[in-house]
Write a protein that holds these residues in place. Structure first.
Motif, PDB file in Angstrom:
ATOM      1  N   ALA A   8       0.839  -1.200   0.000  1.00  0.00           N
ATOM      2  CA  ALA A   8       0.000   0.000   0.000  1.00  0.00           C
ATOM      3  C   ALA A   8       0.874   1.251   0.000  1.00  0.00           C
ATOM      4  O   ALA A   8       0.571   2.235  -0.697  1.00  0.00           O
ATOM      5  CB  ALA A   8      -0.920  -0.005   1.221  1.00  0.00           C
ATOM      6  N   HIS A   9       1.966   1.199   0.740  1.00  0.00           N
ATOM      7  CA  HIS A   9       2.878   2.346   0.761  1.00  0.00           C
ATOM      8  C   HIS A   9       3.549   2.541  -0.598  1.00  0.00           C
ATOM      9  O   HIS A   9       3.712   3.676  -1.060  1.00  0.00           O
ATOM     10  CB  HIS A   9       3.946   2.166   1.844  1.00  0.00           C
ATOM     11  CG  HIS A   9       4.864   3.339   1.953  1.00  0.00           C
ATOM     12  ND1 HIS A   9       6.056   3.423   1.244  1.00  0.00           N
ATOM     13  CD2 HIS A   9       4.776   4.497   2.662  1.00  0.00           C
ATOM     14  CE1 HIS A   9       6.649   4.566   1.523  1.00  0.00           C
ATOM     15  NE2 HIS A   9       5.900   5.233   2.380  1.00  0.00           N
ATOM     16  N   ALA A  10       3.936   1.438  -1.243  1.00  0.00           N
ATOM     17  CA  ALA A  10       4.553   1.539  -2.570  1.00  0.00           C
ATOM     18  C   ALA A  10       3.579   2.176  -3.562  1.00  0.00           C
ATOM     19  O   ALA A  10       3.977   2.972  -4.420  1.00  0.00           O
ATOM     20  CB  ALA A  10       4.985   0.158  -3.059  1.00  0.00           C
ATOM     21  N   ARG A  11       2.296   1.843  -3.423  1.00  0.00           N
ATOM     22  CA  ARG A  11       1.291   2.463  -4.290  1.00  0.00           C
ATOM     23  C   ARG A  11       1.174   3.955  -4.001  1.00  0.00           C
ATOM     24  O   ARG A  11       1.080   4.769  -4.924  1.00  0.00           O
ATOM     25  CB  ARG A  11      -0.051   1.759  -4.079  1.00  0.00           C
ATOM     26  CG  ARG A  11      -1.120   2.125  -5.110  1.00  0.00           C
ATOM     27  CD  ARG A  11      -2.378   1.277  -4.981  1.00  0.00           C
ATOM     28  NE  ARG A  11      -2.096  -0.121  -5.274  1.00  0.00           N
ATOM     29  CZ  ARG A  11      -2.119  -1.111  -4.385  1.00  0.00           C
ATOM     30  NH1 ARG A  11      -2.396  -0.847  -3.112  1.00  0.00           N
ATOM     31  NH2 ARG A  11      -1.872  -2.346  -4.739  1.00  0.00           N
ATOM     32  N   LEU A  12       1.203   4.313  -2.711  1.00  0.00           N
ATOM     33  CA  LEU A  12       1.181   5.730  -2.333  1.00  0.00           C
ATOM     34  C   LEU A  12       2.363   6.465  -2.944  1.00  0.00           C
ATOM     35  O   LEU A  12       2.206   7.572  -3.495  1.00  0.00           O
ATOM     36  CB  LEU A  12       1.203   5.865  -0.812  1.00  0.00           C
ATOM     37  CG  LEU A  12       1.458   7.285  -0.259  1.00  0.00           C
ATOM     38  CD1 LEU A  12       0.312   8.223  -0.634  1.00  0.00           C
ATOM     39  CD2 LEU A  12       1.652   7.244   1.264  1.00  0.00           C
ATOM     40  N   TYR A  13       3.551   5.867  -2.862  1.00  0.00           N
ATOM     41  CA  TYR A  13       4.737   6.509  -3.414  1.00  0.00           C
ATOM     42  C   TYR A  13       4.605   6.697  -4.928  1.00  0.00           C
ATOM     43  O   TYR A  13       4.905   7.774  -5.453  1.00  0.00           O
ATOM     44  CB  TYR A  13       5.981   5.681  -3.089  1.00  0.00           C
ATOM     45  CG  TYR A  13       7.222   6.183  -3.800  1.00  0.00           C
ATOM     46  CD1 TYR A  13       7.791   7.406  -3.463  1.00  0.00           C
ATOM     47  CD2 TYR A  13       7.797   5.452  -4.842  1.00  0.00           C
ATOM     48  CE1 TYR A  13       8.907   7.884  -4.133  1.00  0.00           C
ATOM     49  CE2 TYR A  13       8.910   5.927  -5.518  1.00  0.00           C
ATOM     50  CZ  TYR A  13       9.461   7.139  -5.166  1.00  0.00           C
ATOM     51  OH  TYR A  13      10.546   7.613  -5.839  1.00  0.00           O
ATOM     52  N   ARG A  14       4.141   5.667  -5.630  1.00  0.00           N
ATOM     53  CA  ARG A  14       3.994   5.785  -7.094  1.00  0.00           C
ATOM     54  C   ARG A  14       2.982   6.861  -7.452  1.00  0.00           C
ATOM     55  O   ARG A  14       3.190   7.639  -8.394  1.00  0.00           O
ATOM     56  CB  ARG A  14       3.595   4.445  -7.697  1.00  0.00           C
ATOM     57  CG  ARG A  14       4.704   3.411  -7.690  1.00  0.00           C
ATOM     58  CD  ARG A  14       4.398   2.243  -8.616  1.00  0.00           C
ATOM     59  NE  ARG A  14       3.225   1.503  -8.196  1.00  0.00           N
ATOM     60  CZ  ARG A  14       3.252   0.526  -7.307  1.00  0.00           C
ATOM     61  NH1 ARG A  14       4.393   0.164  -6.741  1.00  0.00           N
ATOM     62  NH2 ARG A  14       2.149  -0.123  -6.981  1.00  0.00           N
ATOM     63  N   TYR A  15       1.870   6.917  -6.711  1.00  0.00           N
ATOM     64  CA  TYR A  15       0.865   7.950  -6.972  1.00  0.00           C
ATOM     65  C   TYR A  15       1.442   9.338  -6.721  1.00  0.00           C
ATOM     66  O   TYR A  15       1.151  10.291  -7.452  1.00  0.00           O
ATOM     67  CB  TYR A  15      -0.371   7.736  -6.096  1.00  0.00           C
ATOM     68  CG  TYR A  15      -1.234   6.567  -6.490  1.00  0.00           C
ATOM     69  CD1 TYR A  15      -1.185   6.033  -7.777  1.00  0.00           C
ATOM     70  CD2 TYR A  15      -2.101   5.978  -5.576  1.00  0.00           C
ATOM     71  CE1 TYR A  15      -1.981   4.958  -8.129  1.00  0.00           C
ATOM     72  CE2 TYR A  15      -2.897   4.893  -5.927  1.00  0.00           C
ATOM     73  CZ  TYR A  15      -2.830   4.384  -7.204  1.00  0.00           C
ATOM     74  OH  TYR A  15      -3.618   3.320  -7.564  1.00  0.00           O
ATOM     75  N   SER A  16       2.260   9.453  -5.664  1.00  0.00           N
ATOM     76  CA  SER A  16       2.877  10.739  -5.347  1.00  0.00           C
ATOM     77  C   SER A  16       3.819  11.171  -6.464  1.00  0.00           C
ATOM     78  O   SER A  16       3.809  12.336  -6.889  1.00  0.00           O
ATOM     79  CB  SER A  16       3.646  10.641  -4.020  1.00  0.00           C
ATOM     80  OG  SER A  16       4.266  11.861  -3.699  1.00  0.00           O
ATOM     81  N   VAL A  17       4.635  10.230  -6.961  1.00  0.00           N
ATOM     82  CA  VAL A  17       5.546  10.531  -8.076  1.00  0.00           C
ATOM     83  C   VAL A  17       4.753  10.996  -9.291  1.00  0.00           C
ATOM     84  O   VAL A  17       5.083  12.006  -9.929  1.00  0.00           O
ATOM     85  CB  VAL A  17       6.405   9.296  -8.424  1.00  0.00           C
ATOM     86  CG1 VAL A  17       7.152   9.513  -9.737  1.00  0.00           C
ATOM     87  CG2 VAL A  17       7.398   9.001  -7.301  1.00  0.00           C
TER      88      VAL A  17
END
Length: 243
Positions: A8-17
C-alpha cells in the motif's frame, strides 16, 4: 499484514511521483525544449523527486567524504538497488547532470520526457546503441555536463541485493577524457524500496547516501581501465560492508 502495508505504501509513493510529475510538468516541458535550459530542468527534477518522496515519508541523508568542487565535471558511479537511487543521486550531485539509462525508459510516462532530452538512453545488448550512447555521453562531458552512469548496468535480481561486476564503459570514458570519477554508495535505499517496489513494497524511512571523494584519472591510460573499474567497485563494496 506487514506486506499489505508495504505494498500500500509503494502504491502511495507511485501515486505521489505521478501526481507531482503532472504538477511540475509545465516547468519540465518548458525547460526540456532547449539544451541550455537543462540546468533548470535538473533543478525541477530535484524538487519533484524530493517532494514526491517526502509525501510518502521518504527522505534523503547525504554524507560527503570531503567537500566537492562542483565547478568541475565528473562521472558519477553509484551502486544501484532501488528506483529511489535516481532521486537520491539527483539531490546529492549539485551541478548540471545527465543520466545514462536503459532505452525502455523512453516509453515511460514519467521517464520518457527526460530520456528524450536531458538523459541518454542505451540498449546495452546492441553494439550500435551502446556506441551512439557513449558518443553522446562524451559530447556531454566535453560541454561540462556531469554524467551519472550506474556501472552495474541494471538493478541486480538479487534480494537482499549484492553488487555485481561493473561494466568498463564509464571508466574508459573517464580515462579518455581525463574526467574524475566520484563513487557513490547507496547504503540502504533497497530497505526502503527495493527495485521498483512491486515485489516487496516499500516503507517510510531515511535513505542514506555516501558520496566518496573523487578518483582522479589524469595520469591514467586506457590500459588502466580494468584497474580503475576494480578500484571503484572496491571503494563502494568496502563502504557497504562497514556501514
Amino acid at each position: 499484514m506487514k506486506m499489505f502495508l508495504r505494498k500500500a505504501h509503494a502504491r502511495l509513493y507511485r501515486y505521489s511521483v505521478g501526481f507531482f510529475y503532472f504538477v511540475f510538468w509545465p516547468l519540465l516541458y518548458y525547460f526540456s525544449r532547449k539544451p541550455e535550459r537543462y540546468v533548470s530542468m535538473n533543478k525541477v527534477r530535484r524538487a519533484w523527486g524530493f517532494v514526491s518522496s517526502l509525501i510518502a515519508g521518504i527522505t534523503y541523508k547525504i554524507e560527503y567524504e570531503q567537500k566537492v568542487d562542483w565547478s568541475r565535471t565528473y562521472i558519477i558511479c553509484p551502486n544501484h538497488t532501488s528506483n529511489l537511487d535516481i532521486t537520491a543521486i539527483s539531490i546529492a550531485i549539485k551541478n548540471n547532470i545527465s543520466f545514462m539509462g536503459k532505452d525502455e525508459l523512453l516509453d515511460g510516462l514519467v521517464t520518457g520526457l527526460f530520456f528524450r532530452t536531458v538523459d541518454i538512453p542505451v540498449n546495452r545488448e546492441s553494439k550500435m546503441s551502446s556506441f551512439r550512447a557513449f558518443k553522446a555521453t562524451a559530447e556531454r562531458l566535453q560541454k561540462g555536463v556531469t554524467m551519472i552512469i550506474f556501472p552495474e548496468g541494471t538493478i541486480p535480481d538479487i534480494y537482499p541485493p549484492e553488487m555485481i561486476s561493473f561494466k568498463n564503459g564509464p571508466f574508459r570514458l573517464a580515462i579518455e577524457h581525463k574526467i574524475p570519477i566520484i563513487p557513490v554508495t547507496s547504503l540502504n535505499t533497497w530497505q526502503i524500496l527495493w527495485d521498483d517496489g512491486l515485489k516487496y513494497g516499500s516503507k517510510p524511512g531515511v535513505c542514506n547516501i555516501f558520496v566518496h571523494k573523487p578518483v582522479e584519472t589524469a595520469d591514467l591510460t586506457i590500459e588502466d581501465t580494468d584497474a580503475l573499474r576494480d578500484q571503484v567497485h572496491s571503494i563502494i563494496q568496502q563502504k557497504l560492508q562497514t556501514a
